[in-house]
Design a protein around this motif. Structure first.
Motif, PDB file in Angstrom:
ATOM      1  N   PHE A 102       1.094  -0.718   0.156  1.00  0.00           N
ATOM      2  CA  PHE A 102      -0.087  -0.180  -0.001  1.00  0.00           C
ATOM      3  C   PHE A 102       1.385   1.283  -0.317  1.00  0.00           C
ATOM      4  N   GLU A 103       1.867   1.043   0.273  1.00  0.00           N
ATOM      5  CA  GLU A 103       2.936   2.283  -0.097  1.00  0.00           C
ATOM      6  C   GLU A 103       4.289   1.649  -0.958  1.00  0.00           C
ATOM      7  N   CYS A 160      14.016   9.829  -9.887  1.00  0.00           N
ATOM      8  CA  CYS A 160      13.301   9.957 -10.134  1.00  0.00           C
ATOM      9  C   CYS A 160      11.973   9.271 -10.525  1.00  0.00           C
ATOM     10  N   ILE A 216       5.790   6.083 -10.571  1.00  0.00           N
ATOM     11  CA  ILE A 216       4.886   5.441  -9.992  1.00  0.00           C
ATOM     12  C   ILE A 216       5.653   4.937  -8.847  1.00  0.00           C
ATOM     13  N   LYS A 259       6.412   7.173  -6.020  1.00  0.00           N
ATOM     14  CA  LYS A 259       6.359   8.292  -5.209  1.00  0.00           C
ATOM     15  C   LYS A 259       4.440   8.553  -5.312  1.00  0.00           C
ATOM     16  N   ASP A 260       3.903   8.941  -5.888  1.00  0.00           N
ATOM     17  CA  ASP A 260       2.795   9.825  -5.525  1.00  0.00           C
ATOM     18  C   ASP A 260       1.620   9.317  -6.389  1.00  0.00           C
ATOM     19  N   GLN A 261       2.574   8.592  -7.561  1.00  0.00           N
ATOM     20  CA  GLN A 261       1.546   7.736  -8.425  1.00  0.00           C
ATOM     21  C   GLN A 261       1.395   6.147  -8.019  1.00  0.00           C
ATOM     22  N   SER A 274       0.483   3.210  -6.804  1.00  0.00           N
ATOM     23  CA  SER A 274      -0.647   2.246  -6.710  1.00  0.00           C
ATOM     24  C   SER A 274      -0.875   0.985  -6.482  1.00  0.00           C
ATOM     25  N   GLU A 300      -7.047  -1.989   4.437  1.00  0.00           N
ATOM     26  CA  GLU A 300      -5.078  -1.161   4.816  1.00  0.00           C
ATOM     27  C   GLU A 300      -5.060  -0.457   3.800  1.00  0.00           C
ATOM     28  N   HIS A 301      -5.439   0.042   2.245  1.00  0.00           N
ATOM     29  CA  HIS A 301      -5.196   1.093   1.756  1.00  0.00           C
ATOM     30  C   HIS A 301      -5.471   2.240   2.058  1.00  0.00           C
ATOM     31  N   VAL A 309      -3.915   3.141   5.378  1.00  0.00           N
ATOM     32  CA  VAL A 309      -2.592   4.114   5.022  1.00  0.00           C
ATOM     33  C   VAL A 309      -2.276   5.446   4.266  1.00  0.00           C
ATOM     34  N   GLU A 311      -1.367   9.370   6.046  1.00  0.00           N
ATOM     35  CA  GLU A 311      -0.771  10.405   5.768  1.00  0.00           C
ATOM     36  C   GLU A 311      -1.561  11.370   5.267  1.00  0.00           C
ATOM     37  N   ARG A 335      -7.353   7.418  -3.577  1.00  0.00           N
ATOM     38  CA  ARG A 335      -8.094   7.097  -5.060  1.00  0.00           C
ATOM     39  C   ARG A 335      -8.374   5.189  -4.804  1.00  0.00           C
ATOM     40  N   MET A 377      -7.294   1.864  -6.481  1.00  0.00           N
ATOM     41  CA  MET A 377      -6.440   1.309  -6.365  1.00  0.00           C
ATOM     42  C   MET A 377      -5.521   0.943  -6.895  1.00  0.00           C
ATOM     43  N   ALA A 378      -6.168   0.540  -8.819  1.00  0.00           N
ATOM     44  CA  ALA A 378      -5.936   0.765  -9.594  1.00  0.00           C
ATOM     45  C   ALA A 378      -5.343   1.317 -10.393  1.00  0.00           C
ATOM     46  N   HIS A 379      -3.832   0.843 -11.122  1.00  0.00           N
ATOM     47  CA  HIS A 379      -3.127   1.639 -11.455  1.00  0.00           C
ATOM     48  C   HIS A 379      -3.760   2.636 -12.483  1.00  0.00           C
ATOM     49  N   CYS A 421      13.844  15.149  -6.205  1.00  0.00           N
ATOM     50  CA  CYS A 421      14.772  16.192  -7.499  1.00  0.00           C
ATOM     51  C   CYS A 421      13.898  18.186  -7.249  1.00  0.00           C
TER      52      CYS A 421
END
Lengths: 194, 590
Positions: free
Chosen positions: A64-65, A88, A91, A93-95, A97, B148-149, B152, B156, B163, B165-167, B293
């Motif tokens: 989940f992280e 960098c 996916i 980081k914040d993207q 899933s 769980e999602h 978390v 956070e 959102r 969980m699906a990509h 960065c």
């Protein structure tokens, strides 16, 4: 807690189609939270022919992280720090899933090697070179691949020789070494258990 | 100034009637629930009521369920007008997609349940069909993984935008599902989640802000039109709505921030914050960079450049980093040391005056008590003089003018300084404008001092005729200082700030009546609200005629009720209240 059952399944799944993807994930020690991923440099890029090791640490929240990934092999790339190996990539980081896996993440990193994004640089020096002096960039990247991402033939031969002397067939020794990122001890363990 | 002189005369020669008129205008009743007030106090109890109006507008217009309306409003930062503009401009589908509201409504949920087992793509386990949940976007995973999602994400601090969980699925999850699943394992987290959602109305809404009182009074303030205003919360704290520091008009928030920083001794914390963090250009929270960065993104979603702190889009380019002027060295070292000395003297000039007026302001606040005594003394005397409201009104006028005067010094420090507005005025222009401004400022200063001196007099021992003279004097001085404040603001707003071309500074406008007191929020849409007042309450109202604050039924402890009724006094409860524990849909149906 890390979902260990899922990690085990992922490892199994990933190593099953190693022949197709060329991507390998193996244990670093005896814990399932520290892993080493290996990706072959994509063909047609300055990274071709290299094998890149990626240090993977799974946090308690995985999947989940996002997993923490960085290059253990030095690499010359605009989105990867030439100093620390930090990557960098959105996916990671914040993207991220939970539906993504270690394998898909490593595939994304491989894709990043083929298609750098100099507009969102991690390493400013590399990015600047990539944009202003592409020729030199390709040269440096290739040189770094040769120097750091290829197990020197001499050292490799030595390892193969050692294991062959122990009585394993040479072809098997070579494939196992490749699968373990040329880690002699891990290869030996694998050879013994097979 | 001639102009001013003539008006001065007018006032002195004006007859008593007109002065009485003024006096009434200034009477204490002005603080009652005047209809012109646009600032509202939102308490813990009225938070839900406050957002109902906006939620209803959206649910009605787009025929949505409440949680989808909330998702939309959170995405558009509770700006209903902007949401509607997007709707008109880009259409419903685009509006929904941008906010992460699934366009497909209510897909057949049962189809999944019918099959006996399903493989969850997250834990890669076979799960019984009854143990999975399908979101509105169509993605289905097992309940354990969803939970769980959610946990978390809540931890956070992402409660407001969890959102799927699906990509690459940008749909926002149904808040009811989240609440239900999380509360099974972590009731306290579910509560936290609810609070985050409710408080989004305050956190994400530029027209609503928490009262900055310490310790926190629990209230928030909503303004209707202008975010550049000064307001007084029901807890008594007066503050600048725009920057949440103390009221500082006619200084702009930016000037005030610079000024306080300049005046403050740099503590270790401030040092650390300046060294290690940069304020987010959108929400202004200090952001610490923990790796990666130079394209940093704040928790509020705003991306910005770490090098210059300026807001950027996600499509930050290489050239825009290298092109930053922040990396360029601007000053000439030699000139610098020379200037530093001059700057210091200049700063001391303005700071001394600012400090003197602030100190007087503090001392005069203590005057309030002595003046009360004096008035009591006068009232106890057997005299034909009955009305002493001119004393308190004059005192309030003194406070307000003193305040404007003291903050006009840091304003002048910056507006005529070399730093902020270097390119805005030529030196000649600056000289003229500075002269004009200073004339205004000095006239105000002179009259404020006269007013202050008047209150020092032992007028409670005076003869009646003498008191009448004093009354005239205080009334006149009150009118004069008020007019002068207005004029100084006019000069500031039109000649100085209004003429700026390269930057914009907004200040809270001058209020003759002082800082606006926020009023309690009325109970939502009256027509609908009336329908759902429980019968008993309606009965109470008809009996009582005028009653104090009505506590929503079944909500809050007796403690809270006591507290609220102390805070609120309302004669007309026609707006009505409704049960905050009821979901909006239920209330709607009623």
């Amino acid at each position: 807690m890390v979902d260990l059952a899922r990690v085990q399944k992922e490892l199994h799944e990933c190593n099953r189609d190693f022949q197709v993807s060329g991507i390998n994930v193996s244990l670093k020690g005896d814990s399932l939270t520290h892993l080493i991923g290996t990706i072959p440099g994509p063909t047609g890029t300055p990274y071709e022919g290299g094998t890149f090791n990626i240090d993977i640490t799974l946090t308690d929240g995985y999947p989940f992280e996002p997993p923490k990934m960085k290059f253990a092999t030095k690499v010359w790339h605009p989105n990867i720090s030439s100093q620390s190996g930090a990557i960098c990539l959105d996916i990671l980081k914040d993207q991220w899933s939970p539906a993504l896996t270690l394998k898909t993440a490593l595939l994304s990193i491989q894709a990043l090697l083929s298609a750098p994004e100099p507009d969102d640089p991690q390493d400013a020096v590399v990015a600047q070179q990539y944009l202003r002096d592409h020729q030199t960039f390709v040269g440096t990247a290739r040189y770094w691949t040769e120097t750091f991402a290829k197990t020197s033939t001499l050292a490799a031969d030595e390892k193969v020789h050692k294991l062959v002397e122990m009585g394993f067939p040479e072809a098997q020794v070579r494939s196992t070494l490749a699968a373990t990122g040329w880690d002699e001890n891990m290869a030996l363990e694998k050879l013994l258990s097979s | 100034m001639e102009d001013y002189g003539s008006s001065d005369e007018d006032i002195y020669s004006s007859d008593q009637d007109s002065l009485d008129g003024l006096e009434n205008d200034e009477s204490d009743s002005q603080w009652g629930s005047s209809t012109g007030n646009s600032c509202k106090v939102i308490t813990r109890e009225s938070l839900l009521v406050a957002q109902r109006e906006d939620l209803w507008r959206v649910t009605d217009l787009l025929s949505l369920r409440e949680h989808h309306a909330r998702t939309l409003l959170i995405h558009y930062r509770w700006d209903v007008e902007r949401l509607l503009a997007v709707l008109v401009e880009k259409g419903k589908n685009c509006l929904f997609a941008e906010a992460g509201v699934p366009v497909l409504e209510e897909v057949d949920v049962d189809s999944y349940v019918s099959s006996s087992t399903v493989t969850c793509d997250i834990c890669i386990e076979e799960v019984a069909g009854s143990e999975v949940t399908k979101m509105d976007c169509g993605h289905c995973f097992c309940n354990d993984c969803w939970t769980e999602h959610f946990i978390v994400k809540i931890k956070e601090g992402q409660s407001k935008r969890i959102r799927c969980m699906a990509h690459k699925c940008f749909a926002i999850c149904d808040e009811a599902v989240i609440r239900q699943l999380v509360s099974k394992r972590h009731p306290d987290l579910a509560e936290k989640f609810d609070r985050f959602l409710l408080e989004s109305y305050i956190e994400d809404n530029k027209m609503v802000k928490w009262c900055p009182s310490i310790p926190h009074c629990g209230n928030a303030i909503r303004v209707e039109r202008d975010e550049f205003c000064e307001v007084e919360c029901s807890c008594g704290l007066q503050f600048c709505f725009s920057c949440l520091s103390e009221a500082h008009s006619p200084c702009s928030c930016w000037m005030w921030e610079l000024w306080t920083k300049k005046c403050q001794d740099e503590s270790e914390t401030v040092n650390w914050i300046t060294v290690h963090t940069k304020p987010c250009p959108k929400c202004h929270k200090p952001v610490e960079k923990n790796g990666g960065c130079n394209l940093v993104s704040c928790i509020c979603g705003q991306a910005f450049c770490w090098l210059c702190g300026g807001a950027t889009g996600r499509d930050h380019t290489w050239s825009s980093i290298s092109g930053h002027s922040c990396g360029r060295y601007k000053e000439d070292q030699e000139k610098k040391s020379e200037r530093a000395k001059r700057d210091l003297y200049r700063y001391m000039h303005y700071h001394n005056r600012y400090k003197a007026h602030t100190d007087s302001f503090k001392q005069e606040s203590r005057l309030r008590e002595t003046i009360k005594e004096k008035v009591a003394n006068l009232e106890s005397k057997d005299s034909r003089l009955r009305d002493f409201s001119w004393v308190t009104n004059g005192l309030y006028r003194l406070f307000r003018s003193r305040r404007a005067l003291s903050f006009s010094y840091p304003f002048a420090f910056y507006i005529f300084g070399d730093d902020l507005f270097k390119d805005e005025m030529t030196n000649a222009e600056k000289e003229i404008k500075q002269h004009l401004f200073e004339v205004q400022q000095q006239q105000l200063e002179a009259n404020v001092e006269k007013l202050s001196k008047a209150f020092e007099e032992p007028f409670d021992d005076y003869e009646e005729t003498h008191i009448m003279e004093m009354r005239m004097q205080v009334l006149n001085l009150s009118v004069v200082t008020d007019t002068l404040c207005k004029k100084m603001y006019e000069c500031i707003e039109t000649d100085l700030l209004g003429a700026l071309q390269f930057s914009s500074h907004n200040i809270a406008p001058y209020q003759s009546k002082g800082i606006e007191r926020a009023t309690e929020l009325n109970g939502g849409r009256s027509a609908k609200a009336n329908n759902i007042i429980p019968c008993q309450k309606a009965h109470d109202q008809t009996n009582g005629g005028s009653i104090e604050f009505v506590q929503p039924s079944g909500c809050g402890t007796s403690d809270e009720i006591g507290c609220s009724s102390r805070k609120r006094t309302r004669k007309d409860s026609g707006g009505g209240f409704f049960d905050l524990n009821l979901p909006a849909e239920l209330i709607d149906r009623n």
